[in-house]
Design an enzyme around this catalytic site. Structure first.
Site, PDB file in Angstrom:
ATOM      1  N   ARG A 179       0.825  -1.207   0.000  1.00  0.00           N
ATOM      2  CA  ARG A 179       0.000   0.000   0.000  1.00  0.00           C
ATOM      3  C   ARG A 179       0.858   1.255   0.000  1.00  0.00           C
ATOM      4  NH1 ARG A 179      -4.931  -2.407   3.793  1.00  0.00           N
ATOM      5  NH2 ARG A 179      -6.065  -3.281   2.016  1.00  0.00           N
ATOM      6  N   TYR A 222      -7.030   0.177  -6.652  1.00  0.00           N
ATOM      7  CA  TYR A 222      -6.565  -1.148  -6.238  1.00  0.00           C
ATOM      8  C   TYR A 222      -5.798  -1.106  -4.922  1.00  0.00           C
ATOM      9  CZ  TYR A 222      -2.207  -0.327  -9.107  1.00  0.00           C
ATOM     10  OH  TYR A 222      -1.051   0.130  -9.687  1.00  0.00           O
ATOM     11  N   GLU A 223      -5.516  -2.304  -4.400  1.00  0.00           N
ATOM     12  CA  GLU A 223      -4.924  -2.479  -3.062  1.00  0.00           C
ATOM     13  C   GLU A 223      -5.778  -1.844  -1.972  1.00  0.00           C
ATOM     14  OE1 GLU A 223      -2.531  -4.342  -2.239  1.00  0.00           O
ATOM     15  OE2 GLU A 223      -1.533  -4.769  -4.122  1.00  0.00           O
ATOM     16  N   GLY A 224      -7.085  -1.869  -2.162  1.00  0.00           N
ATOM     17  CA  GLY A 224      -8.012  -1.256  -1.213  1.00  0.00           C
ATOM     18  C   GLY A 224      -8.327   0.155  -1.661  1.00  0.00           C
TER      19      GLY A 224
END
Length: 592
Positions: A297, A441-443
């Site tokens: 992140r 993406y990645e949350g």
């Protein structure tokens, strides 16, 4: 688009002059043995050459050609295979890897700069080694010694790649409802069956093998997130002697056709009884995956920063050369038909906004990386705990705020080009398209905001937040009068954030909706306040050296712009947080 130039001077300024990272490394014996200022400088110099010389030239052509899929095989654009080989042979895939298995062993704060260089050059390219490094991190920290020895050396060497297989068609953020199954076998392996979507680098032609980390559920797994396990599933089976054997029972069903990052293969992956091995223990998959997530992140935030830097470099070159109209104060380039557009106040506003956000973001991402290094390498338990908690607090800010600011920055870069920014020739429109995924993406950034407020601030009772607030207050209390123009607004900003935090903690007790209603704006206020701290630190260094070099004069001017024109954004954002959740629930679903 202007040729990419690695911003090594600014990286050295942040690392060596502002944060004096060599002092941190000297306090961490595991790092003192492998890195010093000269080593770090040489690594970044070489990484900059590779990024600018081998990877950046493929950015536009890769976007235009994209990846192609045929009968389960994925081909990357022309030049990618050769560039990846150059990158891998230089050891860059394993720059932060464990030396025991062939990695370079560099701290994350150096790896963060390398990530910026590669992603500025070509984000689509940079995603392949990033996913491999992330997979290596989970394997290193959670897999058996046998799996580490069998897979890590070739992954660090870039001979094999890695992927993360989390998302399913019905399960994105809510991984607790995944359906992929893992059936235990008599030999200790598992048969993995299910479909995963949005898998970056799930299939490609850059390496001879791809090692998938797959989230799945055992037959007797508890419901929800507590029942998730992680499995290592190779594309090609690996024999006991390390040679490659038969193809595993998995395939790429298709690749996505996307808005951006078109040279990065985003795959639908089908696992049809594929053979895999458990990583860590049953039902501990999320813990193993989240080891990687803090690094990944932060890495996504750095992707945003990287695109903003690339956009700024092109925009400032264009603004110096493009002539249109005269300056408000009269002709500046009297020998020309018009003045360069850099004389115009609005162009300067956009350029300075880009510069201030990029340089603030570089300092902040480096600061977070230093906390990761401290948490990993410090031999003092209390120091590790504080750093761990700071990482937990700041990771969602790094991911979301850097990428939100990156979209603003790439749009400003496009706007400076005017109509030329909208067409493909100059490359600015690609940066805007590529940047958009970093917020998703990645949350998604909304999820990051919920994580910050719900888990990290409210969930810790404000304890994690207090580490950061106390550090800023210690800085402002110790600053001398020469820094007043930077320290005083920073004091006001942290006081505002303190009040907002305590108020939100209290309101959340009575109404759970308050967390979600406030989270996005709260994260933005936190981000601007964190950048203000970074800019105050940079201004302190630049102020002492402004007579030495125009670099420091420029740094001071940018700091003054940040405090005058960007930090005041916190006031409207604070007003939104204070407004609470009531107005969000005035309409029934049918009334939207």
């Amino acid at each position: 688009m202007a040729d990419y130039k690695a911003p090594l001077r600014d990286m050295r300024f942040v690392l060596n002059e502002v944060f004096e990272v060599s002092k941190l490394w000297a306090q961490l014996p595991a790092l003192a043995e492998v890195v010093d200022e000269d080593t770090a400088s040489a690594i970044l110099e070489e990484a900059g050459k590779v990024a600018a010389g081998s990877i950046a030239p493929l950015n536009r052509s890769g976007d235009e050609e994209g990846c192609s899929w045929h009968e389960g095989a994925v081909r990357t654009p022309a030049g990618f295979v050769e560039a990846y080989r150059t990158y891998a042979e230089g050891g860059w895939v394993g720059v932060g890897g464990d030396p025991e298995f062939g990695g370079m062993g560099m701290p994350k704060v150096i790896g963060a700069q390398v990530e910026e260089l590669v992603n500025s050059a070509n984000l689509s390219f940079g995603l392949y080694p990033m996913l491999t490094a992330g997979a290596c991190l989970s394997i290193l920290n959670h897999a058996s010694e046998e799996l580490k020895a069998q897979y890590l050396p070739n992954m660090y060497a870039g001979v094999w790649a890695g992927s993360m297989c989390l998302t399913e068609p019905h399960a994105g953020t809510d991984l607790g409802i995944i359906r992929t199954k893992a059936e235990p076998q008599a030999d200790g392996s598992y048969k993995i069956s299910g479909t995963k979507i949005f898998i970056t680098g799930g299939e490609h032609d850059l390496t001879e093998n791809i090692i998938h980390l797959v989230l799945a559920k055992l037959p007797d797994a508890p419901a929800g997130p507590k029942g998730i396990s992680l499995f290592l599933v190779p594309k090609v089976m690996v024999n006991a002697d390390g040679s490659l054997g038969e193809r595993n029972a998995l395939s790429c069903g298709s690749i996505e056709h996307k808005m951006g990052i078109k040279a990065s293969a985003t795959c639908v992956m089908n696992f049809d009884g594929a053979t895999g091995w458990i990583v860590d223990a049953p039902n501990k998959g999320l813990a193993a995956m989240f080891t990687m997530m803090n690094y990944e992140r932060l890495g996504v935030g750095i992707q945003g920063l990287a695109l903003g830097e690339r956009s700024y470099q092109s925009a400032v070159e264009y603004a110096r050369e493009r002539i249109q109209s005269r300056a408000p104060t009269g002709p500046q380039a009297k020998d020309k038909a018009a003045d360069p557009i850099i004389v115009h106040p609005d162009v300067r506003r956009m350029l300075l906004t880009m510069k201030a956000l990029n340089e603030g973001g570089r300092a902040f991402s480096s600061y977070v990386a230093m906390q990761l290094d401290t948490a990993k390498y410090s031999e003092d338990a209390a120091t590790r705990k504080r750093a761990d908690e700071l990482v937990a607090l700041l990771t969602p800010v790094a991911k979301a705020f850097l990428t939100d600011m990156a979209l603003e920055t790439t749009v400003h870069g496009q706007q400076i080009f005017g109509g030329h920014g909208f067409i493909r020739e100059w490359g600015q429109e690609q940066l805007v398209r590529d940047c958009r995924i970093t917020q998703i993406y990645e949350g998604t950034n909304g999820i990051q905001a919920l994580d910050l407020v719900g888990r990290k601030v409210v969930g810790s009772g404000g304890a994690f937040y207090q580490h950061f607030a106390d550090e800023i207050k210690a800085f402002t209390d110790s600053a001398d009068a020469s820094l007043a123009e930077f320290v005083n607004p920073l004091k006001d900003a942290i006081a505002n954030l303190e009040l907002m935090t305590s108020d939100l903690l209290e309101r959340a007790k009575a109404n759970p909706n308050e967390v979600g209603a406030a989270s996005v704006e709260y994260l933005q206020v936190f981000g601007y306040t964190a950048y203000a701290y970074m800019w105050a630190l940079m201004a302190r260094t630049a102020l002492a050296k402004q007579d030495q070099d125009d670099f420091y004069v420029s740094k001071l001017g940018t700091a003054r712009f940040f405090f005058a024109r960007l930090l005041p954004r916190i006031h409207s954002l604070t007003a939104s947080v204070k407004a609470g959740s009531e107005s969000l629930y005035l309409l029934d679903a049918a009334q939207f």
